[in-house]
Scaffold this active site. Structure first.
Site, PDB file in Angstrom:
ATOM      1  N   LYS A  53       8.848  -0.577  14.219  1.00 49.23           N
ATOM      2  CA  LYS A  53       9.433  -0.264  12.906  1.00 49.23           C
ATOM      3  C   LYS A  53      10.484   0.831  13.052  1.00 49.23           C
ATOM      4  CE  LYS A  53       5.303  -0.945  10.037  1.00 49.23           C
ATOM      5  NZ  LYS A  53       4.331  -0.267   9.187  1.00 49.23           N
ATOM      6  N   HIS A  64      -4.191 -33.246  17.449  1.00 45.21           N
ATOM      7  CA  HIS A  64      -3.037 -34.024  17.907  1.00 45.21           C
ATOM      8  C   HIS A  64      -1.941 -33.117  18.453  1.00 45.21           C
ATOM      9  CE1 HIS A  64      -4.769 -37.695  16.254  1.00 45.21           C
ATOM     10  NE2 HIS A  64      -5.260 -36.880  15.342  1.00 45.21           N
ATOM     11  N   GLU A 117      10.513  -4.491   4.642  1.00 41.17           N
ATOM     12  CA  GLU A 117      10.599  -5.910   4.269  1.00 41.17           C
ATOM     13  C   GLU A 117      10.313  -6.080   2.773  1.00 41.17           C
ATOM     14  OE1 GLU A 117       8.840  -4.688   6.808  1.00 41.17           O
ATOM     15  OE2 GLU A 117       8.834  -6.043   8.545  1.00 41.17           O
ATOM     16  N   LYS A 159       0.839  -1.203   0.000  1.00 37.59           N
ATOM     17  CA  LYS A 159       0.000   0.000   0.000  1.00 37.59           C
ATOM     18  C   LYS A 159       0.875   1.254   0.000  1.00 37.59           C
ATOM     19  CE  LYS A 159      -3.606   2.259   2.706  1.00 37.59           C
ATOM     20  NZ  LYS A 159      -4.601   2.161   3.765  1.00 37.59           N
ATOM     21  N   GLY A 170      -4.975  -1.945   4.754  1.00 36.06           N
ATOM     22  CA  GLY A 170      -4.152  -3.067   4.298  1.00 36.06           C
ATOM     23  C   GLY A 170      -4.787  -4.425   4.545  1.00 36.06           C
ATOM     24  N   ARG A 171      -5.293  -4.645   5.757  1.00 34.20           N
ATOM     25  CA  ARG A 171      -5.833  -5.972   6.090  1.00 34.20           C
ATOM     26  C   ARG A 171      -7.224  -6.213   5.508  1.00 34.20           C
ATOM     27  NH1 ARG A 171      -4.959  -2.619  10.151  1.00 34.20           N
ATOM     28  NH2 ARG A 171      -6.674  -1.848  11.448  1.00 34.20           N
ATOM     29  N   GLU A 199      -5.030  -6.707  14.693  1.00 32.36           N
ATOM     30  CA  GLU A 199      -4.545  -5.386  14.293  1.00 32.36           C
ATOM     31  C   GLU A 199      -5.708  -4.383  14.320  1.00 32.36           C
ATOM     32  OE1 GLU A 199      -0.952  -4.699  11.477  1.00 32.36           O
ATOM     33  OE2 GLU A 199      -2.684  -4.250  10.223  1.00 32.36           O
TER      34      GLU A 199
HETATM   35  O1  LIG Z   1       1.075  -2.701   2.265  1.00 26.13           O
HETATM   36  P1  LIG Z   1       2.177  -2.087   3.061  1.00 26.13           P
HETATM   37  O2  LIG Z   1       2.128  -0.596   3.044  1.00 26.13           O
HETATM   38  O3  LIG Z   1       3.511  -2.605   2.618  1.00 26.13           O
HETATM   39  O4  LIG Z   1       1.970  -2.504   4.567  1.00 26.13           O
HETATM   40  C1  LIG Z   1       1.985  -3.835   4.964  1.00 26.13           C
HETATM   41  C2  LIG Z   1       1.394  -4.035   6.313  1.00 26.13           C
HETATM   42  O5  LIG Z   1       2.089  -3.302   7.292  1.00 26.13           O
HETATM   43  C3  LIG Z   1       1.190  -2.805   8.269  1.00 26.13           C
HETATM   44  O6  LIG Z   1       1.130  -1.435   8.129  1.00 26.13           O
HETATM   45  C4  LIG Z   1       1.619  -3.167   9.647  1.00 26.13           C
HETATM   46  O7  LIG Z   1       2.984  -3.158   9.817  1.00 26.13           O
HETATM   47  C5  LIG Z   1      -0.124  -3.466   7.949  1.00 26.13           C
HETATM   48  O8  LIG Z   1      -1.209  -2.774   8.418  1.00 26.13           O
HETATM   49  C6  LIG Z   1      -0.043  -3.600   6.473  1.00 26.13           C
HETATM   50  O9  LIG Z   1      -0.961  -4.532   6.014  1.00 26.13           O
END
Ligand SMILES: O=P(O)(O)OC[C@H]1O[C@](O)(CO)[C@@H](O)[C@@H]1O
Length: 534
Positions: free
Chosen positions: A500, A371, A202, A196, A254-255, A340
């Protein structure tokens, strides 16, 4: 605020749930709700008419229906970020005009969806190719909401895959991208960078590594990279051509984003028709949520059961237990969706909450979990409300006997949790095995199941794209209702920021570019440990 629920719970805590079925032959019907193919059964809980009335009153007092209308109409209910919350529009691109900040959002939604469809078809039929010919593999690079939804759904809908093979890379741990890229052809792999913000460390680290891998292997990154984002400036800076970028707006959290461009990798895997089926399932749940009243409203009831167990009964966690191996990622997806969204301690007005917010959500597919951790669920000292999920039919007609066993196990677990096994029954078992005296008593006590442990079951004919869409939207609305009742903003996530920021400042210390100054003794010692060994 939940005192009345706690009082109701205290009065019922020792009442055998199983007895409720003796006193009312209609209980299974009365305490369940259906929508088309979906049946949500919450009769194996302590909820009775009086509890139900109290829960429904809570929903009325908190104006859940009014808040739902506000969300769907584009009101800026995400007040800490000043944003509307309109992921529902992604599954209704042909709906009536919907104005946000002075502009109808539907035309650009349709335009993006059409471009996604055309591009997906071109990738799938070989009109778009990589340096080495038709695309064989897709690597989706994203994390959190830009990974969990499409990764969960791609696995869930594996029987519908007829496109390139989809892989998902999320973790910044180099092991993840290393293991995914190993064995793929850099000339026939399509990389979809899903973010987003297009700044997530990452994702950007993995995207650069994938680009280096592709270039070194003779691939053409300018043709084999696509992006999904709200940040067109960042995608351009990364070098992804505009025709390979699918944008969306900041009113999609995002979620909650798998319904739009973030679902592009899923669309590549299952095709546009099945992706449409997924959207249609979500839309059907939206229509139901907005129109069904009281106990007929499945999302409302799922939320109220959650409120009853967490705020009323004080059960600290809930387990999501899909009896479907292909729903293996669903608990992780729900963890982000629920925790979240509702893991907050400040109310909408900035005051501290005086009650607990959302529960810990966890789970694993059955029968595997049986199990592993079901021991604790059946005989542990705490109560874990269990949310079972199962289809009447599997996708493997030749293996119907497997599916019958799967269903039998699912139903057996909810029955066992409710009925338990008394000391008398356990003694009888031990007598039959030949035990006597003190040893009989000791052995029997270990075989007692307290029972009276609540569970719900969501059952459906088959896990089609449509049904998966219904289930995901059902849980989204559950989270919304719980958030409204808790008086919190379910659509921000400030709690992820501090870690972060600190990671950014720690990175040069871990790499040795900076000394670990200004850090507490523990963190400094851990940095020094790594420095001495890397
Ligand atoms: O889509 P982006 O901006 O890379 O963010 C990834 C994820 O990181 C978050 O902001 C949380 O770290 C989530 O809410 C989001 O889904």
């Amino acid at each position: 605020m939940f005192e009345n629920l706690k009082v109701l719970h205290a009065a019922r805590a020792d009442r055998p749930i199983a007895d409720l079925f003796q006193t009312s032959s209609a209980r299974a019907d009365a305490f369940s709700t259906s929508l088309g193919d979906l049946l949500f059964d919450y009769s194996k809980t302590q909820i009775d008419a009086e509890v139900l009335a109290a829960l429904l009153q809570l929903a009325t007092d908190r104006d859940v229906a009014g808040r739902a209308k506000a969300m769907f109409s584009g009101e800026k209910i995400n007040t800490t970020e000043g944003r509307a919350v309109l992921h529902t529009a992604l599954r209704d691109p042909d709906g009536a005009p919907l104005v946000v900040d002075g502009a109808d959002i539907r035309p650009p939604l349709r335009e993006t969806l059409d471009r996604m469809r055309k591009t997906a078809n071109d990738v799938r039929n070989g009109a778009l190719t990589g340096a080495g010919g038709a695309f064989t593999d897709v690597v989706n690079i994203g994390i959190g909401g830009s990974d969990l939804g499409p990764a969960m759904a791609a696995l869930a809908l594996a029987p519908y895959h007829d496109g390139p093979k989809c892989h998902f890379v999320s973790n910044v741990d180099g092991a993840h991208i290393h293991d995914v890229l190993q064995g793929l052809d850099p000339k026939t792999t399509l990389v979809v960078v899903a973010s987003k913000t297009f700044t997530t460390i990452e994702t950007m680290t993995n995207a650069r590594t994938a680009r280096d891998w592709m270039t070194a292997g003779g691939g053409d990154a300018s043709a084999q990279f696509m992006a999904v984002s709200t940040a067109m400036d960042h995608t351009a800076t990364f070098g992804i051509p505009a025709q390979h970028v699918f944008g969306f707006e900041d009113w999609v959290g995002g979620r909650y984003s798998m319904w739009g461009p973030i679902g592009f990798s899923l669309m590549l895997a299952i095709g546009t028709d099945d992706f449409d089926g997924f959207l249609a399932g979500g839309k059907a749940m939206d229509d139901h949520f907005l129109t069904a009243e009281g106990t007929d409203n499945m999302a409302l009831m799922l939320a109220l059961v959650g409120i009853w167990h967490h705020q009323g009964c004080d059960y600290p966690t809930r387990a999501v237990l899909p009896y479907d191996q292909r729903l293996a990622r669903l608990p992780a997806y729900f963890q982000q969706l629920e925790m979240e969204s509702n893991g907050k301690s400040v109310a909408m007005d900035g005051t501290s909450l005086e009650y607990v917010s959302g529960p810990v959500v966890w789970g694993e597919p059955g029968t595997n979990g049986q199990h592993a951790f079901y021991q604790l669920i059946h005989q542990g000292t705490g109560v874990v409300p269990c949310e079972f999920m199962v289809a009447a039919q599997g996708h493997e007609p030749d293996l119907a006997h497997h599916h019958q066993l799967l269903v039998a196990n699912c139903l057996a677990q909810s029955e066992a949790l409710m009925r338990g096994r008394s000391l008398e029954e356990a003694r009888a078992l031990m007598v039959a095995k030949g035990f006597e005296g003190d040893e009989l008593e000791r052995q029997a006590r270990h075989r007692v199941f307290p029972g009276n442990r609540p569970s719900t079951t969501l059952i459906y004919t088959k896990l089609t794209p449509f049904v998966l869409g219904q289930i995901v939207a059902l849980y989204e609305h559950r989270v919304f209702v719980e958030g409204v009742i808790l008086g919190i903003n379910s659509y921000d996530q400030w709690g992820v920021e501090l870690g972060k920021e600190l990671a950014k400042s720690l990175e040069p210390m871990v790499s040795g570019d900076q000394p670990p100054e200004g850090k507490d003794g523990s963190t400094a010692a851990l940095i020094n440990y790594v420095r001495a060994r890397s």
